[in-house]
Design an enzyme around this catalytic site. Structure first.
Site, mmCIF file in Angstrom:
data_model
loop_
_atom_site.group_PDB
_atom_site.id
_atom_site.type_symbol
_atom_site.label_atom_id
_atom_site.label_comp_id
_atom_site.label_asym_id
_atom_site.label_seq_id
_atom_site.Cartn_x
_atom_site.Cartn_y
_atom_site.Cartn_z
ATOM 1 N N GLY A 46 0.578 -1.390 -0.255
ATOM 2 C CA GLY A 46 0.174 -0.032 -0.192
ATOM 3 C C GLY A 46 0.848 1.079 0.317
ATOM 4 O O GLY A 46 2.058 1.228 0.702
ATOM 5 N N GLN A 51 3.471 9.755 0.242
ATOM 6 C CA GLN A 51 4.853 8.645 0.664
ATOM 7 C C GLN A 51 5.579 9.649 -1.082
ATOM 8 O O GLN A 51 6.975 8.982 -0.382
ATOM 9 C CB GLN A 51 4.412 7.694 0.938
ATOM 10 C CG GLN A 51 3.879 7.414 2.263
ATOM 11 C CD GLN A 51 3.617 5.710 1.990
ATOM 12 O OE1 GLN A 51 3.201 5.112 2.210
ATOM 13 N NE2 GLN A 51 4.619 5.192 3.023
ATOM 14 N N CYS A 131 5.992 -0.333 7.057
ATOM 15 C CA CYS A 131 5.468 1.040 6.065
ATOM 16 C C CYS A 131 6.711 1.677 5.511
ATOM 17 O O CYS A 131 7.796 1.461 5.172
ATOM 18 C CB CYS A 131 5.206 2.148 6.999
ATOM 19 S SG CYS A 131 4.897 3.958 5.754
ATOM 20 N N LEU A 132 6.408 1.348 3.693
ATOM 21 C CA LEU A 132 7.546 1.662 3.477
ATOM 22 C C LEU A 132 8.641 3.586 3.906
ATOM 23 O O LEU A 132 9.535 3.419 3.149
ATOM 24 C CB LEU A 132 7.082 2.082 1.577
ATOM 25 C CG LEU A 132 6.166 0.454 1.028
ATOM 26 C CD1 LEU A 132 5.929 0.828 -0.437
ATOM 27 C CD2 LEU A 132 7.868 -0.192 0.767
ATOM 28 N N HIS A 173 -4.441 2.311 7.357
ATOM 29 C CA HIS A 173 -3.211 3.139 7.969
ATOM 30 C C HIS A 173 -2.772 4.004 6.785
ATOM 31 O O HIS A 173 -2.531 4.332 6.738
ATOM 32 C CB HIS A 173 -2.221 1.571 7.217
ATOM 33 C CG HIS A 173 -0.339 1.958 7.290
ATOM 34 N ND1 HIS A 173 0.782 1.430 7.976
ATOM 35 C CD2 HIS A 173 -0.242 2.534 6.455
ATOM 36 C CE1 HIS A 173 1.396 2.068 7.651
ATOM 37 N NE2 HIS A 173 1.508 2.345 6.674
ATOM 38 N N GLU A 174 -3.429 3.367 5.439
ATOM 39 C CA GLU A 174 -2.919 4.604 4.513
ATOM 40 C C GLU A 174 -3.400 5.429 4.355
ATOM 41 O O GLU A 174 -3.752 6.838 3.957
ATOM 42 C CB GLU A 174 -3.087 4.147 2.751
ATOM 43 C CG GLU A 174 -2.665 2.578 2.548
ATOM 44 C CD GLU A 174 -0.893 2.445 2.528
ATOM 45 O OE1 GLU A 174 -0.774 3.843 2.298
ATOM 46 O OE2 GLU A 174 -0.264 1.932 3.086
ATOM 47 N N HIS A 177 -1.941 7.906 6.414
ATOM 48 C CA HIS A 177 -1.211 8.716 6.024
ATOM 49 C C HIS A 177 -1.593 10.511 5.689
ATOM 50 O O HIS A 177 -1.306 11.135 5.768
ATOM 51 C CB HIS A 177 -0.326 8.178 4.701
ATOM 52 C CG HIS A 177 0.286 7.350 5.132
ATOM 53 N ND1 HIS A 177 2.404 7.975 5.852
ATOM 54 C CD2 HIS A 177 0.397 5.644 4.736
ATOM 55 C CE1 HIS A 177 2.866 6.791 5.387
ATOM 56 N NE2 HIS A 177 1.889 5.267 4.889
HETATM 57 C C1 QAP Z 1 1.478 -0.449 4.505
HETATM 58 O O1 QAP Z 1 3.144 -0.802 4.309
HETATM 59 C C2 QAP Z 1 1.026 -1.519 5.832
HETATM 60 O O2 QAP Z 1 10.057 -2.245 5.793
HETATM 61 C C3 QAP Z 1 2.281 -1.306 3.405
HETATM 62 O O3 QAP Z 1 11.950 -3.147 4.241
HETATM 63 C C4 QAP Z 1 1.720 -2.675 5.780
HETATM 64 O O4 QAP Z 1 3.526 -1.746 1.952
HETATM 65 C C5 QAP Z 1 -0.359 -2.440 6.182
HETATM 66 C C6 QAP Z 1 7.821 -2.706 3.416
HETATM 67 C C7 QAP Z 1 1.392 -4.070 6.914
HETATM 68 C C8 QAP Z 1 -1.232 -3.300 6.403
HETATM 69 C C9 QAP Z 1 0.146 -3.946 6.800
HETATM 70 C C10 QAP Z 1 7.969 -2.246 4.906
HETATM 71 C C11 QAP Z 1 8.460 -3.278 2.509
HETATM 72 C C12 QAP Z 1 6.366 -2.433 2.647
HETATM 73 C C13 QAP Z 1 9.470 -2.432 4.644
HETATM 74 C C14 QAP Z 1 3.951 -1.492 2.907
HETATM 75 C C15 QAP Z 1 10.404 -2.888 4.121
HETATM 76 C C16 QAP Z 1 9.477 -3.759 2.604
HETATM 77 C C17 QAP Z 1 5.600 -1.493 3.736
HETATM 78 CO CO CO Z 2 2.762 3.217 5.528
#
Ligand code: QAP
Ligand code: CO
Length: 213
Positions: A46, A51, A131-132, A173-174, A177
């Site tokens: 997401g 971001q 989170c990215l 979560h989004e 943001h």
């Molecule tokens: C939000 O997050 C989310 O640290 C989206 O090294 C995530 O896409 C909501 C990511 C989980 C609910 C559950 C994070 C990729 C991606 C990192 C993401 C990383 C590589 C996060």
């Molecule tokens: Co995020």
């Protein structure tokens, strides 16, 4: 489509409250395409427009299971490989093309413009979030287990969907943001400060390395 740089905590832009989109135009769609490519490239599920530094109420998402597998571990090795292959652009591009081909096989991207959560369940759920904009850190966040979302789709048509499971968690979560909130804000001050310090240190080390090169 273009991969855009993802801004990271503690960049103050992540605290911006994003503005509603007036009309879902071709420019909006071009931005959403860029966001999706950026998200795939970073192995995310997401991404909110802020971001990539754009303060508009836009979210892209792809939670399809095959794509999600071990994304954290993969992203880390990928980041390392990319750093090493900095002057070997052809290899990087080939790897990217392969990754894209694999992703497109069962691609189910979702686009949300001006999303509004119009209902949340009383029942809550703990989910380990990442989170990215907070690379390498994951922790449990408690949120409503289900929600109903109203939004405009890729074509600007109004939609309403019931969300459950990872979709419900990811949407919330989004949505955060868009309101200037990152998942760290749901954790203790101590944890938040610890993560921010680590990210700042990593950022400094990156800058030092760049200066020496
Ligand atoms: C939000 O997050 C989310 O640290 C989206 O090294 C995530 O896409 C909501 C990511 C989980 C609910 C559950 C994070 C990729 C991606 C990192 C993401 C990383 C590589 C996060
Ligand atoms: Co995020």
């Amino acid at each position: 489509m273009t991969i855009r740089p993802i801004i990271e905590v503690p960049d103050p832009r992540l605290k911006t409250i994003s503005e509603p989109v007036v009309e879902v135009s071709d420019a909006t769609r071009a931005l959403m395409d860029d966001m999706l490519e950026t998200m795939y490239h970073a192995n995310g599920i997401g991404l909110a427009a802020i971001q990539v530094g754009v303060a508009e109420r836009i979210i892209v998402m792809d939670i399809s299971p095959s794509y999600r597998e071990d994304d954290a571990a993969e992203a880390e090795t990928e980041a390392e490989t990319e750093v090493e292959a900095e002057d070997d652009k052809d290899d990087e591009e080939a790897a990217e093309a392969r990754r894209w081909r694999d992703l497109l096989k069962d691609e189910k991207p979702r686009f949300f413009v001006n999303p509004e959560i119009i209902w949340t369940a009383d029942e809550t759920r703990n989910y380990q979030e990442g989170c990215l904009s907070v690379p390498g850190f994951y922790d449990d966040v408690e949120r409503p287990a289900q929600c109903t979302l109203r939004f405009l789709d890729y074509d600007g048509a109004p939609q309403e969907i019931d969300c459950d499971g990872l979709l419900a968690t990811c949407i919330q979560h989004e949505m955060d943001h868009l309101n200037g909130i990152v998942f760290l804000d749901h954790l203790s001050r101590l944890k938040r400060q610890m993560v921010i310090k680590k990210l700042q240190k990593a950022e400094r080390e990156k800058a030092d390395q760049a200066a020496q090169a």
